[in-house]
Design a protein around this motif. Sequence first.
Motif, PDB file in Angstrom:
ATOM      1  N   GLY A   1       0.806  -1.208   0.000  1.00  0.00           N
ATOM      2  CA  GLY A   1       0.000   0.000   0.000  1.00  0.00           C
ATOM      3  C   GLY A   1       0.845   1.266   0.000  1.00  0.00           C
ATOM      4  N   PHE A   2       0.163   2.382   0.021  1.00  0.00           N
ATOM      5  CA  PHE A   2       0.820   3.688  -0.083  1.00  0.00           C
ATOM      6  C   PHE A   2       1.403   4.147   1.255  1.00  0.00           C
ATOM      7  N   GLU A   3       0.731   3.793   2.346  1.00  0.00           N
ATOM      8  CA  GLU A   3       1.119   4.297   3.671  1.00  0.00           C
ATOM      9  C   GLU A   3       2.216   3.406   4.258  1.00  0.00           C
ATOM     10  N   THR A   4       3.429   3.589   3.806  1.00  0.00           N
ATOM     11  CA  THR A   4       4.529   2.685   4.147  1.00  0.00           C
ATOM     12  C   THR A   4       5.038   2.851   5.576  1.00  0.00           C
ATOM     13  N   SER A   5       4.559   3.865   6.282  1.00  0.00           N
ATOM     14  CA  SER A   5       4.962   4.028   7.682  1.00  0.00           C
ATOM     15  C   SER A   5       3.996   3.335   8.643  1.00  0.00           C
ATOM     16  N   SER A   6       2.931   2.763   8.127  1.00  0.00           N
ATOM     17  CA  SER A   6       1.938   2.110   8.981  1.00  0.00           C
ATOM     18  C   SER A   6       2.521   0.840   9.597  1.00  0.00           C
TER      19      SER A   6
END
Length: 471
Positions: free
Chosen positions: A108-113
């Motif tokens: 996904g786009f939110e790689t800091s999650s």
Amino acid sequence: MSLTKVSFSMIDGASINVLDYGADATGATNSATAIQAALNAVPSGGELVFPAGTYLINSQLTVSVNSIRIRGEVPYLGGTKIQANAASINLFKVESYGVFFQNLTLNGFETSSVYGENTTCKGIVFQRGNNTKDIDSQVQNCFFDQLETGVYGIGANLEVLNSTFQRSVHGCYFERLAATECRGFVVNGNRFHIIGGVSTDSSVANATAVKFTSVAAFMNQVINNYSDDAKFFFVGPCGHGTQISNNLIHRNRNTAIKILASGDNSDRVSGGVVGNVIGNLTDTAAYIDGYGIYVDGATGVLIANNSLHYIRAHGIWLTNSALKNQVVGNLINCVNVLYATDGAIYSGIKIDSGSTFNNVANNYIQQNLAGGMQYGINVYGDENIFSNNDVYYASGATTFFNLDTTVVAYGSTESRWYAPRQEFQNAAPSTGKWSRGDIVWNSLPTSGQPPGWVCVTTGSPGTWKAMANLA
């Protein structure tokens, strides 16, 4: 004359390589347009291949051709990664049938999650473009990471096999198309890791490894999966023919398996929750939360041979008019684990008011911890049936089997602590070891003779007293 790469790829059945259409495997530039062009060139029966590398996409890739395979050349991590380069997109949207995915990593786009919190993208969405239900597709050996949902299916007949889902809100999410049947979904041999985890963020409060939202969800299989650190492992109806079986569910943070009412009168709920191992290895507070098996208004479900260990709340809970369920042969060991924090408020099996006609038999409930659970079996529902349940050392419980004074129960509501041994003989025993309260019934009762004998002192054979003679 030699064939160029492009002309060779047009030969029937040949593989099409995304690099031949300008895709960038280095992850430096967006490849959505190039990959879509390659997808559009794949004929029915063909194959689209991603060499190892990272492919950025900032828009949905749409699959509209039937019967194709989409695969990475190298499996798992270090192989082929499809990386979202924009929020709130579907990496793949499948509008056709017979599409097989293999050896892809979808990120996904939110790689800091860390726990799936605030993720917005979906990995693969299956929904027929012609508004029919049959997906007839498969996902195998893929890796889904930091997604709102890994695999989303609307319709029927989809297999998800031997894949890994992590740091997401939902692993697999299924629903029916309009009023059609939600059936034929198979989730087998997958790993679900950190589906919500310990996060307190509201975006992952209901994070679930496998979720069905539809009524008339039946003939589905959720089997042989491994889950750790999910808020929920399974949530949804368990319609007829459905199996939720042989799953290893470790450190569930809310409820391991939550069975919902069908909500559809045409669907008789009669699936099985069988042979699952649920719970934790120790009573470490950081790893303990939630319920084991939560039956919320469902009817006719077989709940059998499950093993539950170190559960914070109830082991098995029947509530909201759960009717005619069979709770048989389960091992429930150490519930109400955080009694020091919670108080003794949870039981091995709890049946709420309004939940009736359930059969609870041959379950073994054990408490090894100091402190303990509220009750072994706690019953507020009327007209339930009990047989041969064994509660051993319900530490802290004042009653091993609690039956509310306003309800009627059938069968035996006793545990090993109170259940007498009962046999038929023609006289009081003269040999063998017997316990106080054991009963021997007269196998040849006649007028003027006792109907049986009661052991009043434990021993070999103990002390026996005759019952009052028959008139």
